[in-house]
Design a protein around this motif. Structure first.
Motif, PDB file in Angstrom:
ATOM      1  N   UNK A 121       1.102  -1.272  -0.172  1.00 55.01           N
ATOM      2  CA  UNK A 121       0.095  -0.443  -0.448  1.00 55.01           C
ATOM      3  C   UNK A 121       0.876   1.664   0.171  1.00 55.01           C
ATOM      4  N   UNK A 122       2.038   1.270   0.417  1.00 55.51           N
ATOM      5  CA  UNK A 122       2.815   1.983   1.033  1.00 55.51           C
ATOM      6  C   UNK A 122       3.721   2.311  -0.216  1.00 55.51           C
ATOM      7  N   UNK A 123       3.895   1.593  -1.165  1.00 56.27           N
ATOM      8  CA  UNK A 123       4.373   1.188  -2.934  1.00 56.27           C
ATOM      9  C   UNK A 123       3.474   2.033  -3.831  1.00 56.27           C
ATOM     10  N   UNK A 124       1.504   2.003  -3.418  1.00 57.32           N
ATOM     11  CA  UNK A 124       1.179   2.069  -4.446  1.00 57.32           C
ATOM     12  C   UNK A 124       0.945   3.596  -4.329  1.00 57.32           C
ATOM     13  N   UNK A 125       0.881   4.175  -2.837  1.00 52.38           N
ATOM     14  CA  UNK A 125       0.332   5.971  -2.110  1.00 52.38           C
ATOM     15  C   UNK A 125       1.446   6.351  -2.925  1.00 52.38           C
ATOM     16  N   UNK A 126       2.815   5.949  -2.394  1.00 49.70           N
ATOM     17  CA  UNK A 126       4.217   6.428  -3.144  1.00 49.70           C
ATOM     18  C   UNK A 126       4.364   6.401  -4.861  1.00 49.70           C
ATOM     19  N   UNK A 127       3.619   6.043  -5.351  1.00 50.17           N
ATOM     20  CA  UNK A 127       4.404   6.164  -7.113  1.00 50.17           C
ATOM     21  C   UNK A 127       4.108   7.498  -7.763  1.00 50.17           C
ATOM     22  N   UNK A 128       3.853   8.120  -8.090  1.00 49.20           N
ATOM     23  CA  UNK A 128       3.661   9.163  -7.906  1.00 49.20           C
ATOM     24  C   UNK A 128       4.703  10.162  -7.388  1.00 49.20           C
ATOM     25  N   UNK A 129       4.935  10.135  -6.505  1.00 51.32           N
ATOM     26  CA  UNK A 129       6.298  10.851  -5.972  1.00 51.32           C
ATOM     27  C   UNK A 129       7.781  10.063  -6.400  1.00 51.32           C
TER      28      UNK A 129
END
Length: 510
Positions: A121-129
């Protein structure tokens, strides 16, 4: 100072770590304990120029005229202690890396203990960053390896009313097809754009094509012989009906045959030359366009893109994840996660996730079932293989970009059905049917495509700069009957493996 340079050069050469007047260094990187080669190691100069070792742990790095003996070479790989020292201190033909002991980083033992699902979930949240979609210029080296095996080539001869189209001739046709064949195409160029197909450009610098041309010539001579047989036996104004099982199609005779005509007419000759010139221009353009399309499809496969086939992040509910270990990449603490499918998903694999910013730095994947199968009326297809790996690096702006990609895709194709070629002619008195060739085919082949892509430099460019780029579509691949180590001299590429180096065509064709 001159004597010192000569002494260092001789020493390095004697010890096997080649540092030539051409400013190229080559070596192999191995595990210090197991002595096994380490693939996909990052080898980088202090000025950020670098390469990645191939599957055999080998690399070659081109140095420019500004490189000094005291410039540092940095060697790093997931799970190993990074190695960095001046060029003139590398004095072995093999570079050994030590496995890095696992010491729990404060990030990992912090108050927040993540489960595997929370990490994803953290990977998904930070994809755009972590992963950008800006317009960039990339220097790319792309190797396309194709291996085909003819696993079955049987047929049953039923009937032929053309004497020359007999079983002996058909046997010679099948025997001329090699049971195994390989082809390696390599390109170096600048790739511009982002992940949108309509927003990509490719300017080729150099290309090579390594294959056995003799097998193509054998098939061409058989095609000419086949045409000659038909010319002598078919009637004027004939057409062919091709039937395979329940299906049939009509083909005009001139579509079967390629007639060569001589012309002394100046205007006709001029027209013929113009057509040849256009075909050559189209061939050049199509080669570059085809490679650009291939690169575009590869870049579309990156896991963080919404429509990627590698959907284990965007559709993570279809997969099971498990933390199996920790490791380090340089000084970065990295979680190692394995994933496998649930509810019919396609892939399993391994993820390496940065414990600080939750970026996937490397991923390995492979399919667990055939991605596509087809079997109808004697025609079969099985796309049984899709595996690969991606390695990402972080730039100065904090975005991760693809540094290396490898993928293998395999398919099996079969045909088991009757084939009839019937000559028909309405203008000939008597029977409408003039000649017939009747066979029953039973053939199968298996092919594997392997793509290797390395990006040496990635830099952002403006839309205005992108629009001003003019593609170089004039470069065609240089044919090679065997591997030539001099061809890529002066360029940074991915070191070829031993199979490529050993490739030799049966007969060299000029």
């Amino acid at each position: 100072m001159v004597m010192n340079k000569r002494l260092i050069t001789v020493l390095l050469f004697v010890l096997g770590f080649f540092y030539s007047q051409a400013q190229v260094i080559t070596s192999v990187v191995k595990d210090s304990t197991t002595q096994q080669p380490i693939p996909y190691v990052t080898v980088q100069l202090s000025n950020r120029k670098g390469v990645i070792t191939n599957e055999e742990g080998r690399f070659s790095l081109l140095l420019d005229s500004n490189t000094k003996e005291t410039d540092s070479l940095f060697i790093s790989c997931m799970g190993y202690e990074a190695l960095g020292k001046p060029l003139n201190e590398f004095n072995e033909n093999v570079i050994l890396l030590n496995a890095k002991p696992i010491e729990l980083n404060p990030v990992i033992v912090s108050n927040k203990q993540y489960s595997a699902e929370e990490l994803i979930e953290q990977v998904k949240i930070n994809i755009d960053r972590n992963y950008g979609n800006s317009i960039t210029k990339k220097r790319v080296f792309f190797r396309d390896s194709y291996h085909q095996t003819l696993t079955k080539r049987d047929y049953t001869f039923k009937e032929s009313t053309i004497e020359a189209l007999n079983k002996k001739f058909l046997d010679s046709v099948l025997n001329s097809i090699p049971k195994k064949s390989s082809r390696y195409t390599e390109i170096l160029g600048d790739f511009y754009g982002n992940f949108e197909k309509d927003n990509q450009k490719l300017s080729l610098i150099k290309a090579s094509d390594l294959y056995d041309k003799q097998s193509e010539l054998d098939l061409t001579s058989l095609e000419e012989k086949f045409n000659d047989i038909l010319k002598k036996n078919i009637k004027p104004d004939s057409y062919f009906k091709i039937k395979s099982g329940l299906f049939g199609t009509k083909v005009d005779a001139d579509e079967f045959l390629t007639f060569k005509t001589d012309s002394t007419d100046a205007e006709a000759l001029k027209k013929e030359l113009a057509e040849k010139k256009k075909k050559e221009e189209d061939r050049k353009k199509n080669f570059a366009s085809f490679k650009k399309e291939s690169l575009g499809k590869i870049l579309e496969k990156q896991f963080f893109l919404e429509d990627s086939d590698l959907n284990f992040i965007n559709k993570n509910n279809r997969y099971l994840f498990k933390i199996i270990d920790f490791t380090y990449w340089d000084d970065d603490a990295v979680y190692i996660l394995d994933f496998e499918p649930k509810r019919g998903a396609d892939y399993k694999g391994r993820l390496y996730i940065n414990a600080d910013d939750f970026a996937i730095m490397r991923l390995d994947y492979e399919n667990v079932k055939s991605l596509r199968t087809f079997n109808l009326l004697g025609i079969s297809l099985d796309q049984y293989l899709d595996k690969g790996k991606m390695i990402f690096s972080k730039n100065e702006d904090g975005f991760y970009y693809l540094r290396y990609l490898e993928e293998e895709m395999g398919a099996k194709v079969g045909i088991k059905r009757p084939l009839k070629i019937i000559e028909l002619n309405k203008r000939v008195k008597g029977r409408n049917k003039q000649n017939e060739l009747h066979l029953k085919l039973d053939m199968a082949s298996s092919g594997i495509n392997k793509h290797e892509l390395i990006l040496f430099d990635t830099e952002d460019i403006t839309e205005q700069e992108f629009n001003s780029i003019k593609e170089n579509n004039t470069v065609l691949p240089t044919y090679m009957p065997n591997y030539d180590p001099e061809f890529w001299k002066g360029y940074n590429i991915l070191e070829p493996n031993q199979a490529i180096k050993d490739f030799t065509a049966q007969v060299e064709i000029d």
